[in-house]
Structure formats: C-alpha cells, structure tokens
Design a protein around this motif. Structure first.
Motif, PDB file in Angstrom:
ATOM      1  N   ASP A  68      44.057  37.718  45.253  1.00  0.00           N
ATOM      2  CA  ASP A  68      43.302  37.695  46.458  1.00  0.00           C
ATOM      3  C   ASP A  68      42.456  39.211  46.242  1.00  0.00           C
ATOM      4  O   ASP A  68      42.253  39.492  47.381  1.00  0.00           O
ATOM      5  N   PHE A  78      48.005  31.864  53.117  1.00  0.00           N
ATOM      6  CA  PHE A  78      48.810  31.447  51.980  1.00  0.00           C
ATOM      7  C   PHE A  78      50.402  31.035  52.186  1.00  0.00           C
ATOM      8  O   PHE A  78      51.089  30.978  51.214  1.00  0.00           O
ATOM      9  N   SER A  84      51.499  32.054  56.741  1.00  0.00           N
ATOM     10  CA  SER A  84      51.390  33.302  55.938  1.00  0.00           C
ATOM     11  C   SER A  84      52.539  33.449  55.149  1.00  0.00           C
ATOM     12  O   SER A  84      53.529  33.032  54.970  1.00  0.00           O
ATOM     13  N   HIS A 126      52.514  43.667  52.404  1.00  0.00           N
ATOM     14  CA  HIS A 126      51.149  43.058  52.496  1.00  0.00           C
ATOM     15  C   HIS A 126      51.496  41.620  53.037  1.00  0.00           C
ATOM     16  O   HIS A 126      52.593  41.052  52.460  1.00  0.00           O
ATOM     17  N   VAL A 171      44.045  42.066  46.282  1.00  0.00           N
ATOM     18  CA  VAL A 171      45.071  42.953  46.922  1.00  0.00           C
ATOM     19  C   VAL A 171      45.836  43.765  46.028  1.00  0.00           C
ATOM     20  O   VAL A 171      46.548  43.147  45.013  1.00  0.00           O
ATOM     21  N   TYR A 192      49.860  37.870  53.577  1.00  0.00           N
ATOM     22  CA  TYR A 192      48.531  37.074  53.117  1.00  0.00           C
ATOM     23  C   TYR A 192      48.444  35.871  54.205  1.00  0.00           C
ATOM     24  O   TYR A 192      49.293  34.935  54.059  1.00  0.00           O
TER      25      TYR A 192
END
Length: 403
Positions: A278, A193, A151, A188, A280, A190
């Motif tokens: 994505d 990723f 992530s 955030h 977001v 992800y």
C-alpha cells in the motif's frame, strides 16, 4: 481496561505487584462479549448498555476498598474509527456518562486509540510477558503482527549494522522508554486490512473488476468461496444501488490468491523506499530482523488453532494449510476434534486463510521458510494490546497504596 474492538468488547482486570523494580503481573480476569460498540452506530445508549456485563465483572473483581483508586479506561479500535467522528463520539460520550454516573472507578480515558498505540501496546504486552523487557536484561525483542477485524499492525525493533543507514525518518518511528532502555521501534497500522474489512474488499473487488457484467446479470463468480455458495452484496454505481449475487466456484488456493494479492497495492508508488504494501515504508525483515522471533496473534491464532496447527509454524506451512482448506480436503483434519464442523460452518475459511498467508508473505514480505509463533496467552495472560496499555497507564494515575 475495556477493549472496544470491531468484533466485540473485552474486559481485562489486572492485579500488579509494585514491590519490585518493575510492575509484576499477579493476576488477570478476562471476559468478552459480542457484538462490538460499532454495531450500535445509531443507538449510543444501547452501546453503553452492551458493556454492563463487563463492568459488573470489573466491580466483582476489584475489592470494594480499592475501587475508587483503581483506574479504568475504555479504548476503542478500528471499528469505531470506521464509523466517522460524529457517530463514534456520541457512543464514547454515552459510555463515559455511564461510567461517571454508575461506577466507582476513576476514569483514565474513554477514547478511540491511535492505531500506532494499538500496535506498540501489543508489542509491549508480548515482550513483557516473554521477559524481554526485564530491567537490566539485554535480550532480543520479538516482532508482533496483530490481525484484528478492521486493522492490522506490525511493530518491531529493526537492527541495523553499525555504520550503516538507520531507519528513515517519519511517523513510523516510535521511541519507547521502558525501564532503563530506549527502544526505537518501527510501527504501522493498516486501517481496512483487518480480516473482516479485507474480506469485504476481496468480495467486492470481484464485482468492481467485472462491474458491467455484474450489474447486467445480477451475479458474479468468486474463486475463494465454496462451490455454489451464494452471498448478496449491495453494489452502488453511478448513484444506482444493485443487489449482486456473489457465487462461489471453489477454484482453489492459487486462483483465490490471484484475487487476494491485488488488494495489497504492491504496484503503488513507494515515496520512501523500501515499501511493504500500500505504498508504506518498512525496513526489510530479512535484513533488519533476521534472527528474532515473530509473534502473530488475534485472527492468526483463531484461524489456525481449530485446524490443529502447532503454535510455531513456517509461513510456507500456513500457505499449505490454506491450500488444503481451499481444496476442500477436509478428511486430513479428521484427527482434530471439531475441525471438520468448523470448516463446514465457515464458508469464508478458504478466503480467510489465503488472506492471512498473503498478508505475511506478500504484504509484509516475510520469507516462506521463516517461522512465526502464535499464542492466545503467554504465562496465562492474554496477548493483544490491553496489558501493554495498562502498564503505560499506571504512571498516569494515583494508585491504591497501603501503609
């Protein structure tokens, strides 16, 4: 604090001075091992065994008189998240049982950490070590970009002009109280990723884009990999699994970037504008964080420093580095001890650097001229989320006191 990451586990033993207005870090003991707990998905006891060396270091680092009041936490990150609830819980149960039966430390937590906490704790670590959180000091906080194996996280404190609209409501807001200040953070995480998961996606996407040809011929070509380098990937389509050879063409940075940029899903609907990637929401860094420092660490550091990059560089310079590596222009690294050896041993280096550059430039929308800083340590303490999580853990425990 045990960091059970996707690529390995690490122990951090912290000693604090509590005679000041805020905890003052006096010392850190650090050690890491590979692989991570997620490598033992079908053998929970082996997962617990893998932490024994780290736990022995903890025992040796904490005086015997203080072990029963020195809390310990094991926090797993994206690697265990990806295993699924049942397998990950069996591993956590085995680890917790090992701590309860064999070790003297009171257990604070043995858990999978929420991605937003991972990012915010890393933000606390960096800003604590930089002195930006000192009680009574106003100061500009730094943004943090962490790139792990599974992530990646972004955390920053957006600055909006007085009277203008503020951060849109949502679970991306993290209200942090530290000392006498309230921080309204954007965060955030992800999942998928991180560098290693993104690498898998980038390789398999070539098969997906040319699935019919790949299944029929058993091979497909990839611009991000060295010429004639071959890797076999299991590909499942219509309940049939086929081995597909992914063959490198060394097509260069631009062609590699063309493949990689697709994984960010910039074309996805953006329900809450503006979006980073994505789909977001993210306040734009150019407008809400234009003159603060940006810190990038973990794989950002691991990829750039062996090639002789300074600790501060622009996003454009990171792209230029990726271009050099993808062009196989290795002679320019002759002045850096060990660089050529690292490049020759790492067939994914072009792909990895191109991805890290694209993550900043395309994903997070960081302008090419913007400077970023990277660090493995600040003031002799490891960056990452562990120190921040330990500071947050202090108030929840009865600590050792001497009278």
């Amino acid at each position: 604090m045990i960091d059970a990451g996707s690529s390995g586990s690490r122990v951090h033993v912290y000693k604090f001075n509590f005679c000041r207005e805020e905890p003052e870090l006096e010392n850190e003991v650090f050690h890491m091992i590979e692989p991570g707990l997620s490598s033992f998905e079908n053998d929970p006891e082996a997962a617990a065994d893998s932490l024994e060396d780290l736990l022995q270091i903890a025992v040796e680092s904490v005086p015997a008189s203080m072990q029963k009041c020195t809390p310990i936490a094991v926090k797993a990150t994206a690697g265990l998240r990806l295993l699924g609830a049942a397998k990950s819980q069996r591993i956590l149960d085995a680890v917790k049982n090992r701590l309860e039966v064999k070790y003297p430390f009171p257990i604070n937590a043995v858990e999978i950490m929420d991605g937003k906490d991972e990012g915010v704790y890393a933000w606390i670590t960096v800003n604590y070590l930089l002195g930006n959180l000192n009680v009574g000091r106003g100061g500009k906080s730094a943004a943090t970009f962490d790139l792990g194996g599974a992530s990646t996280q972004i955390v920053f404190e957006p600055q909006f002009p007085i009277g203008n609209e503020q951060m849109a409501p949502g679970d991306h807001i993290y209200q942090l109280k530290y000392g006498n200040r309230q921080y309204n953070l954007y965060q955030h995480s992800y999942l998928g990723f991180g560098l290693k998961e993104a690498r898998k996606k980038i390789k398999s996407d070539i098969i997906r884009l040319r699935e019919e040809y790949a299944i029929a011929s058993g091979r497909v070509y990839h611009p991000c990999l060295p010429e004639n380098y071959t890797e076999t990937i299991k590909w499942t389509s219509h309940n049939t699994t086929t081995n597909v050879k992914v063959i490198g063409t060394n097509a260069g940075h631009a062609m590699c970037r063309g493949v990689i940029e697709k994984i960010f899903g910039k074309e996805k609907p953006c329900p809450l504008s503006p979006c980073a990637f994505d789909g977001v929401y993210q306040p734009p860094l150019t407008e809400t964080f234009s003159d603060h420092e940006l810190y990038v660490f973990s794989f950002f550091y691991d990829l750039t420093q062996p090639l002789g990059m300074p600790l501060q560089f622009s996003v454009r310079e990171l792209g230029e580095l990726a271009n050099r590596v993808c062009s196989n222009d290795v002679e320019v690294f002759q002045h850096v001890p060990g660089a050529i050896k690292v490049l020759k041993q790492s067939p994914d280096y072009c792909l990895d650097l191109t991805y890290t550059h694209a993550l900043l430039r395309v994903g997070y929308n960081v302008p090419p001229e913007r400077l970023v800083r990277t660090a493995k340590k600040i003031k002799d303490a490891e960056t990452g989320w562990c120190l921040g999580a330990s500071i947050a853990m202090i108030d929840d425990n009865q600590l050792c006191k001497r009278y």
